[in-house]
Design an enzyme around this catalytic site. Sequence first.
Site, mmCIF file in Angstrom:
data_model
loop_
_atom_site.group_PDB
_atom_site.id
_atom_site.type_symbol
_atom_site.label_atom_id
_atom_site.label_comp_id
_atom_site.label_asym_id
_atom_site.label_seq_id
_atom_site.Cartn_x
_atom_site.Cartn_y
_atom_site.Cartn_z
ATOM 1 N N ARG A 79 0.842 -1.206 0.000
ATOM 2 C CA ARG A 79 0.000 0.000 0.000
ATOM 3 C C ARG A 79 0.872 1.249 0.000
ATOM 4 O O ARG A 79 0.556 2.242 -0.669
ATOM 5 C CB ARG A 79 -0.932 -0.012 1.218
ATOM 6 C CG ARG A 79 -2.074 -1.010 1.106
ATOM 7 C CD ARG A 79 -3.000 -0.937 2.321
ATOM 8 N NE ARG A 79 -3.521 0.402 2.500
ATOM 9 C CZ ARG A 79 -3.994 0.842 3.676
ATOM 10 N NH1 ARG A 79 -3.988 0.058 4.741
ATOM 11 N NH2 ARG A 79 -4.473 2.063 3.793
ATOM 12 N N ASN A 115 -6.885 9.754 6.130
ATOM 13 C CA ASN A 115 -6.049 9.065 5.153
ATOM 14 C C ASN A 115 -4.596 9.043 5.601
ATOM 15 O O ASN A 115 -4.149 9.931 6.333
ATOM 16 C CB ASN A 115 -6.143 9.752 3.782
ATOM 17 C CG ASN A 115 -7.573 9.767 3.259
ATOM 18 O OD1 ASN A 115 -8.411 8.971 3.705
ATOM 19 N ND2 ASN A 115 -7.872 10.679 2.353
ATOM 20 N N HIS A 132 -5.170 9.225 11.545
ATOM 21 C CA HIS A 132 -4.884 7.790 11.579
ATOM 22 C C HIS A 132 -3.436 7.491 11.221
ATOM 23 O O HIS A 132 -3.113 6.373 10.829
ATOM 24 C CB HIS A 132 -5.838 7.046 10.638
ATOM 25 C CG HIS A 132 -7.260 7.094 11.106
ATOM 26 N ND1 HIS A 132 -8.337 6.790 10.295
ATOM 27 C CD2 HIS A 132 -7.800 7.432 12.302
ATOM 28 C CE1 HIS A 132 -9.462 6.922 10.982
ATOM 29 N NE2 HIS A 132 -9.159 7.331 12.202
ATOM 30 N N GLY A 200 -15.671 12.605 1.417
ATOM 31 C CA GLY A 200 -15.130 11.305 1.040
ATOM 32 C C GLY A 200 -14.953 10.342 2.180
ATOM 33 O O GLY A 200 -13.992 9.557 2.207
ATOM 34 N N THR A 201 -15.867 10.397 3.165
ATOM 35 C CA THR A 201 -15.787 9.440 4.262
ATOM 36 C C THR A 201 -17.159 8.836 4.505
ATOM 37 O O THR A 201 -18.184 9.496 4.396
ATOM 38 C CB THR A 201 -15.244 10.081 5.556
ATOM 39 O OG1 THR A 201 -15.183 9.084 6.587
ATOM 40 C CG2 THR A 201 -16.102 11.241 6.036
ATOM 41 N N SER A 202 -17.169 7.554 4.845
ATOM 42 C CA SER A 202 -18.442 6.848 5.065
ATOM 43 C C SER A 202 -19.020 7.184 6.440
ATOM 44 O O SER A 202 -20.099 6.737 6.794
ATOM 45 C CB SER A 202 -18.217 5.333 4.953
ATOM 46 O OG SER A 202 -17.218 4.936 5.884
ATOM 47 N N ASN A 226 -19.891 13.880 -1.152
ATOM 48 C CA ASN A 226 -19.803 12.427 -1.286
ATOM 49 C C ASN A 226 -20.832 12.001 -2.322
ATOM 50 O O ASN A 226 -21.988 12.414 -2.238
ATOM 51 C CB ASN A 226 -20.121 11.772 0.073
ATOM 52 C CG ASN A 226 -19.742 10.309 0.123
ATOM 53 O OD1 ASN A 226 -19.896 9.587 -0.860
ATOM 54 N ND2 ASN A 226 -19.221 9.863 1.259
ATOM 55 N N ALA A 244 -15.368 14.311 -5.088
ATOM 56 C CA ALA A 244 -14.591 15.432 -4.551
ATOM 57 C C ALA A 244 -13.851 16.167 -5.656
ATOM 58 O O ALA A 244 -13.807 17.407 -5.670
ATOM 59 C CB ALA A 244 -13.600 14.896 -3.514
HETATM 60 P P1 OAD Z 1 -14.596 4.235 3.408
HETATM 61 O O1 OAD Z 1 -14.125 3.290 2.356
HETATM 62 O O2 OAD Z 1 -15.306 3.711 4.611
HETATM 63 O O3 OAD Z 1 -15.578 5.305 2.734
HETATM 64 C C1 OAD Z 1 -15.191 5.939 1.534
HETATM 65 C C2 OAD Z 1 -16.250 6.995 1.237
HETATM 66 O O4 OAD Z 1 -15.807 7.754 0.118
HETATM 67 C C3 OAD Z 1 -17.609 6.399 0.858
HETATM 68 O O5 OAD Z 1 -18.637 7.084 1.574
HETATM 69 C C4 OAD Z 1 -17.719 6.677 -0.642
HETATM 70 O O6 OAD Z 1 -19.066 6.938 -1.035
HETATM 71 C C5 OAD Z 1 -16.885 7.927 -0.770
HETATM 72 N N1 OAD Z 1 -16.301 8.154 -2.096
HETATM 73 C C6 OAD Z 1 -15.916 7.233 -3.015
HETATM 74 N N2 OAD Z 1 -15.386 7.854 -4.103
HETATM 75 C C7 OAD Z 1 -15.441 9.202 -3.844
HETATM 76 C C8 OAD Z 1 -15.055 10.369 -4.555
HETATM 77 N N3 OAD Z 1 -14.488 10.287 -5.775
HETATM 78 N N4 OAD Z 1 -15.251 11.582 -3.977
HETATM 79 C C9 OAD Z 1 -15.827 11.675 -2.749
HETATM 80 N N5 OAD Z 1 -16.217 10.605 -2.014
HETATM 81 C C10 OAD Z 1 -16.020 9.391 -2.567
HETATM 82 O O7 OAD Z 1 -13.314 5.105 3.850
HETATM 83 P P2 OAD Z 1 -13.194 6.036 5.135
HETATM 84 O O8 OAD Z 1 -14.508 6.684 5.472
HETATM 85 O O9 OAD Z 1 -12.050 6.947 4.895
HETATM 86 O O10 OAD Z 1 -9.246 3.580 9.434
HETATM 87 O O11 OAD Z 1 -12.814 4.984 6.301
HETATM 88 C C11 OAD Z 1 -12.554 5.509 7.587
HETATM 89 C C12 OAD Z 1 -11.490 4.660 8.231
HETATM 90 O O12 OAD Z 1 -11.873 3.256 8.188
HETATM 91 C C13 OAD Z 1 -10.146 4.690 7.534
HETATM 92 O O13 OAD Z 1 -9.381 5.802 7.911
HETATM 93 C C14 OAD Z 1 -9.529 3.410 8.026
HETATM 94 C C15 OAD Z 1 -10.707 2.467 7.864
HETATM 95 O O14 OAD Z 1 -10.607 1.406 8.753
HETATM 96 C C16 OAD Z 1 -8.033 3.130 9.889
HETATM 97 O O15 OAD Z 1 -7.218 2.653 9.129
HETATM 98 C C17 OAD Z 1 -7.835 3.293 11.357
#
Ligand code: OAD
Length: 252
Positions: A79, A115, A132, A200-202, A226, A244
């Site tokens: 990665r 990220n 993180h 861009g976060t779930s 999002n 984004a």
């Molecule tokens: P996720 O994979 O959970 O969520 C990604 C989000 O990005 C989703 O809501 C998608 O709809 C959205 N998305 C996808 N493509 C996009 C785009 N082009 N523009 C905007 N949004 C887009 O990832 P995170 O929410 O970042 O933690 O996950 C949170 C944490 O869970 C991470 O930091 C990691 C993971 O476990 C650790 O590693 C501690």
Amino acid sequence: MTDDPSDTLSAEIARVRGWLADATGVVVLTGSGISAESRIPTFRDNMEGLWAEFDPQKLATPEAFDADPELVTRWYDMRRVKCLEAEPNPGHTALAEMQRQVAARGGSFTLLTQNVDGLHQRAGSTGVVELHGSITAWRGVRTARPFDLPHGPMDVFPPTFDDGEFARPGVVWFGENLPEDAIAAAYGAIESCDLFFTIGTSSVVYPAAGFVDIASARGAKTVEINPAATPATTSVDAVLAAKAGEALPRLV
Ligand code: OAD
């Protein structure tokens, strides 16, 4: 009012532009979605997400590392190399520009990211709060001393100091606490912001997922960017249902 999504998006972007122009304290929280357009897989997006291919409980936990440090460090080094090969996209670049615009008028701007890919910094954002950790900051498992990484892929797994101590990626694993300085910086910024973006976060991993509610409770306007709905969608003040890399350049 048309129900054409692009008209709605344009109207919402115009509304948020107005808020941004008046904001004196801006906080942005990003997740892996902002790096999706840099071809770095997200975690939970249906089949192309990382967790669809790998079991996080087998890779992103201290127990996984203790059980198989070679497997875990091979996965993180793969990665890490992908992140170094990736390029910032227009979403990252627009946030760096947003920071410059807010600072130029004397406002405060804080970028909080979940990220670990370092793309915000490579796009020119400064003072980035890595909630993180960072996939390019490896450290000794016992002493936490920094481990000097090779420019290319590693060749020894787990990477090991001369005295035999193993090195681990400087990312937060499930079950681990977030860096205290990052948490303090995040809550400090949120306390005094008047505009909060979640991009861009779930919105399922805490404490980051709770930041938007704290900002809202402090009276800040909140915006989600999002293409998909999340648990935050129904509570924010504006939703830009777009990528984004599409929405952010139209905001700055
Ligand atoms: P996720 O994979 O959970 O969520 C990604 C989000 O990005 C989703 O809501 C998608 O709809 C959205 N998305 C996808 N493509 C996009 C785009 N082009 N523009 C905007 N949004 C887009 O990832 P995170 O929410 O970042 O933690 O996950 C949170 C944490 O869970 C991470 O930091 C990691 C993971 O476990 C650790 O590693 C501690």
